[in-house]
Write a protein that holds these residues in place. Sequence first.
Motif, mmCIF file in Angstrom:
data_model
loop_
_atom_site.group_PDB
_atom_site.id
_atom_site.type_symbol
_atom_site.label_atom_id
_atom_site.label_comp_id
_atom_site.label_asym_id
_atom_site.label_seq_id
_atom_site.Cartn_x
_atom_site.Cartn_y
_atom_site.Cartn_z
ATOM 1 N N VAL A 89 -8.158 -10.981 -5.704
ATOM 2 C CA VAL A 89 -6.950 -10.205 -5.448
ATOM 3 C C VAL A 89 -6.108 -10.131 -6.725
ATOM 4 C CG1 VAL A 89 -4.770 -10.176 -4.159
ATOM 5 C CG2 VAL A 89 -6.916 -10.722 -2.985
ATOM 6 N N ASP A 90 -5.566 -8.958 -6.996
ATOM 7 C CA ASP A 90 -4.715 -8.734 -8.169
ATOM 8 C C ASP A 90 -3.301 -9.212 -7.837
ATOM 9 O OD1 ASP A 90 -3.973 -7.902 -10.642
ATOM 10 O OD2 ASP A 90 -3.953 -5.759 -10.174
ATOM 11 N N ILE A 91 -2.841 -10.273 -8.492
ATOM 12 C CA ILE A 91 -1.593 -10.944 -8.118
ATOM 13 C C ILE A 91 -0.531 -10.720 -9.186
ATOM 14 C CG2 ILE A 91 -0.525 -13.186 -7.660
ATOM 15 C CD1 ILE A 91 -3.289 -14.095 -6.592
ATOM 16 N N HIS A 92 0.658 -10.314 -8.735
ATOM 17 C CA HIS A 92 1.769 -10.064 -9.656
ATOM 18 C C HIS A 92 3.008 -10.791 -9.141
ATOM 19 C CE1 HIS A 92 -0.550 -6.875 -11.618
ATOM 20 N NE2 HIS A 92 -0.883 -6.481 -10.403
ATOM 21 N N ARG A 93 3.415 -11.841 -9.838
ATOM 22 C CA ARG A 93 4.669 -12.522 -9.509
ATOM 23 C C ARG A 93 5.786 -11.962 -10.389
ATOM 24 N NH1 ARG A 93 4.667 -16.562 -6.028
ATOM 25 N NH2 ARG A 93 2.693 -17.556 -5.448
ATOM 26 N N GLY A 94 7.016 -12.124 -9.917
ATOM 27 C CA GLY A 94 8.155 -11.586 -10.639
ATOM 28 C C GLY A 94 8.260 -10.079 -10.531
ATOM 29 N N HIS A 95 7.666 -9.509 -9.488
ATOM 30 C CA HIS A 95 7.706 -8.059 -9.245
ATOM 31 C C HIS A 95 8.676 -7.767 -8.100
ATOM 32 C CE1 HIS A 95 3.981 -6.078 -11.238
ATOM 33 N NE2 HIS A 95 4.478 -7.032 -12.011
ATOM 34 N N GLN A 96 9.757 -7.108 -8.385
ATOM 35 C CA GLN A 96 10.744 -6.715 -7.375
ATOM 36 C C GLN A 96 10.557 -5.239 -7.073
ATOM 37 O OE1 GLN A 96 13.502 -8.493 -5.660
ATOM 38 N NE2 GLN A 96 13.130 -6.599 -4.528
ATOM 39 N N VAL A 97 10.067 -4.936 -5.888
ATOM 40 C CA VAL A 97 9.865 -3.539 -5.489
ATOM 41 C C VAL A 97 11.215 -2.886 -5.239
ATOM 42 C CG1 VAL A 97 8.917 -2.019 -3.704
ATOM 43 C CG2 VAL A 97 7.567 -3.957 -4.547
ATOM 44 N N THR A 98 11.390 -1.687 -5.780
ATOM 45 C CA THR A 98 12.656 -0.951 -5.602
ATOM 46 C C THR A 98 12.461 0.443 -5.043
ATOM 47 O OG1 THR A 98 12.562 -0.157 -7.890
ATOM 48 C CG2 THR A 98 13.758 -2.216 -7.501
ATOM 49 N N PRO A 101 0.856 12.945 1.190
ATOM 50 C CA PRO A 101 -0.317 12.938 2.080
ATOM 51 C C PRO A 101 -1.491 12.094 1.599
ATOM 52 C CG PRO A 101 0.585 15.152 1.909
ATOM 53 C CD PRO A 101 1.310 14.318 0.896
ATOM 54 N N GLU A 102 -1.541 11.774 0.323
ATOM 55 C CA GLU A 102 -2.690 11.051 -0.213
ATOM 56 C C GLU A 102 -2.422 9.582 -0.496
ATOM 57 O OE1 GLU A 102 -5.574 12.550 -0.329
ATOM 58 O OE2 GLU A 102 -4.610 14.385 0.398
ATOM 59 N N GLY A 103 -1.154 9.176 -0.585
ATOM 60 C CA GLY A 103 -0.889 7.786 -0.921
ATOM 61 C C GLY A 103 0.580 7.480 -1.075
ATOM 62 N N VAL A 104 0.863 6.350 -1.718
ATOM 63 C CA VAL A 104 2.229 5.866 -1.879
ATOM 64 C C VAL A 104 2.418 5.422 -3.329
ATOM 65 C CG1 VAL A 104 4.006 4.306 -1.013
ATOM 66 C CG2 VAL A 104 2.101 4.952 0.483
ATOM 67 N N ASP A 105 3.496 5.860 -3.944
ATOM 68 C CA ASP A 105 3.893 5.358 -5.253
ATOM 69 C C ASP A 105 4.866 4.200 -5.047
ATOM 70 O OD1 ASP A 105 2.468 7.050 -7.036
ATOM 71 O OD2 ASP A 105 3.852 8.678 -6.553
ATOM 72 N N VAL A 106 4.510 3.041 -5.570
ATOM 73 C CA VAL A 106 5.343 1.841 -5.476
ATOM 74 C C VAL A 106 5.942 1.598 -6.849
ATOM 75 C CG1 VAL A 106 5.402 -0.608 -4.888
ATOM 76 C CG2 VAL A 106 3.763 0.909 -3.740
ATOM 77 N N GLU A 107 7.257 1.474 -6.895
ATOM 78 C CA GLU A 107 7.947 1.251 -8.164
ATOM 79 C C GLU A 107 8.802 0.001 -8.076
ATOM 80 O OE1 GLU A 107 10.185 4.803 -8.704
ATOM 81 O OE2 GLU A 107 8.478 5.935 -9.511
ATOM 82 N N GLY A 108 9.051 -0.610 -9.217
ATOM 83 C CA GLY A 108 9.895 -1.792 -9.218
ATOM 84 C C GLY A 108 10.150 -2.307 -10.610
ATOM 85 N N THR A 109 10.788 -3.456 -10.651
ATOM 86 C CA THR A 109 11.129 -4.095 -11.926
ATOM 87 C C THR A 109 10.353 -5.392 -12.069
ATOM 88 O OG1 THR A 109 13.008 -5.257 -10.919
ATOM 89 C CG2 THR A 109 13.451 -3.106 -11.899
ATOM 90 N N ARG A 110 10.140 -5.752 -13.312
ATOM 91 C CA ARG A 110 9.489 -7.016 -13.655
ATOM 92 C C ARG A 110 10.077 -7.491 -14.971
ATOM 93 N NH1 ARG A 110 5.289 -6.190 -17.536
ATOM 94 N NH2 ARG A 110 4.961 -3.970 -17.974
ATOM 95 N N GLU A 111 9.762 -8.709 -15.314
ATOM 96 C CA GLU A 111 10.288 -9.227 -16.571
ATOM 97 C C GLU A 111 9.813 -8.355 -17.737
ATOM 98 O OE1 GLU A 111 10.409 -13.378 -19.191
ATOM 99 O OE2 GLU A 111 9.211 -13.248 -17.358
ATOM 100 N N GLY A 112 10.777 -7.868 -18.484
ATOM 101 C CA GLY A 112 10.435 -7.057 -19.641
ATOM 102 C C GLY A 112 10.240 -5.588 -19.366
ATOM 103 N N GLY A 113 10.512 -5.148 -18.140
ATOM 104 C CA GLY A 113 10.355 -3.715 -17.899
ATOM 105 C C GLY A 113 10.201 -3.356 -16.444
ATOM 106 N N THR A 114 9.435 -2.323 -16.205
ATOM 107 C CA THR A 114 9.233 -1.806 -14.859
ATOM 108 C C THR A 114 7.733 -1.739 -14.577
ATOM 109 O OG1 THR A 114 9.203 0.484 -15.641
ATOM 110 C CG2 THR A 114 11.345 -0.432 -14.989
#
Length: 493
Positions: free
Chosen positions: A117-126, A132-145
Amino acid sequence: MRNTVDVAVVGGGPVGWMVACELALAGVSVSVHERRTERVKQSRAMTLHPRSLEILALRGLADRFLARGLPLPTAHYGVLDTRLDFSALDTAFPFTLFIPQAVTEALLEERARELGVDIHRGHQVTGLRQDPEGVDVEGTREGGTFRVRARYVVGADGARSIARTLAGIPFQGTETTMSLMLGDVVFGTLPDQPAWTTVNEHGTLMVAPLGDGRHHRVVMNDPLRSGVPVSEPVTLEELARSLRSIEGSDFGMHSPLWLSRFGNETKLAATYRSGRVFLAGDAAHIHLPAGGQGLNVGLQDAMNLGWKLAGVLRGLAPEALLDSYHRERHPVGASLLRNTLSQTALISTFNPAGLALRETVSALLTLPDANRKLAEQIAALDVAYAEPPLPAPPGLDTVSGLPGGRLPDLILRGTEGASHSLYSLYSLMHEGRWLLLRREDSAPRPALTAAWAEWTNVVTADIPAREKDWGAWTSLWVRPDGHLGYVAHGGTP
């Protein structure tokens, strides 16, 4: 950062890891996005119930948890004197497993890492944007987005779920009307028993060892302090004062590891699905943690959703299968809220009428049938699904009173060839596939469709001990979550 996955899971707690494991097991690409940079050390939940142990056994994981926990044959309902007897339940795990949530989370994360599994800590979804085809998930992380493109999103991010909020799913129910206190502390002296409960006109008390040989967990509902806002910190002196009020002594309480306050907010998501976004665990249902059911129901949500998403993403099932997630699990969430609300009433009324009600219900639980009914409810062994999630495969159908219920870990007798060895049902389901169990003499045996064949293990065996329950069955088709899907009798396969 931008990448593409089949499923993005928001929230890296036990429920998020469980759904990620189900997906990765099926070869589905999945990423987990957790806002915390480190795993939570405190443990709100302390118990795994029989059905949770069953679903872990279905994936070959139960032994990892049994090695780290303490089996207890009873549980409480509303802190009543008469305890629920789990030892009488029809399961290979007739007990609750006392195990800190932090350990449960660590073991599931370990399994997720094993599965890639691809694991990302420090990811705050915003942000979540569906098309119809999918979902764009955006957020902030240390040093950027970051930005992730996913075909589906699972919100497993707790009671204050950002995924639920961004998806616009209403969260309906009642706000907090009382608060309780929790403390993980060290006692200078102890009563004769290491664990005990007390309920009287001064409040409700539960004490249990944490298992580290030093700390005890203290949970109290003090009517003089139940109006304090959940946001106000608990002090050791406040906890000791309430303990003296209820028990007559604070037993030299000192060295708190964790002090917290929690409330009885009770809410249920209006829907568990909004387009390509799904909710599981506390993101879908919150309540007073009576009976330790929240984590357990969340893990069971995760398994129900995981195999369905995997089947659709692999092209083995129609997209309509995903509608059955809400249809099956939303009623379970509603039942959970009723159950915890009834326990709330039992632990929060300290006048003579309330104490009399407790005595009456406690007396009723001395009746085996009444005790078993509530034990099965807490253990989640009573969950059955009325409608099949997919049309029946060729030659099989549904039979009233059978399909939809969970199957215990049945002992099977192999009948193919010269082999007559005994093995367990759950040992055949570690891959997360359907299981078609056939009797040796069942005929005819039509060929499986390509999709079913790719998603199904076929075993020839018998279940001698269950003959009286199911009559002349010739085939049983078991869902990946261990619930009975379809049955054939007589001349069908």
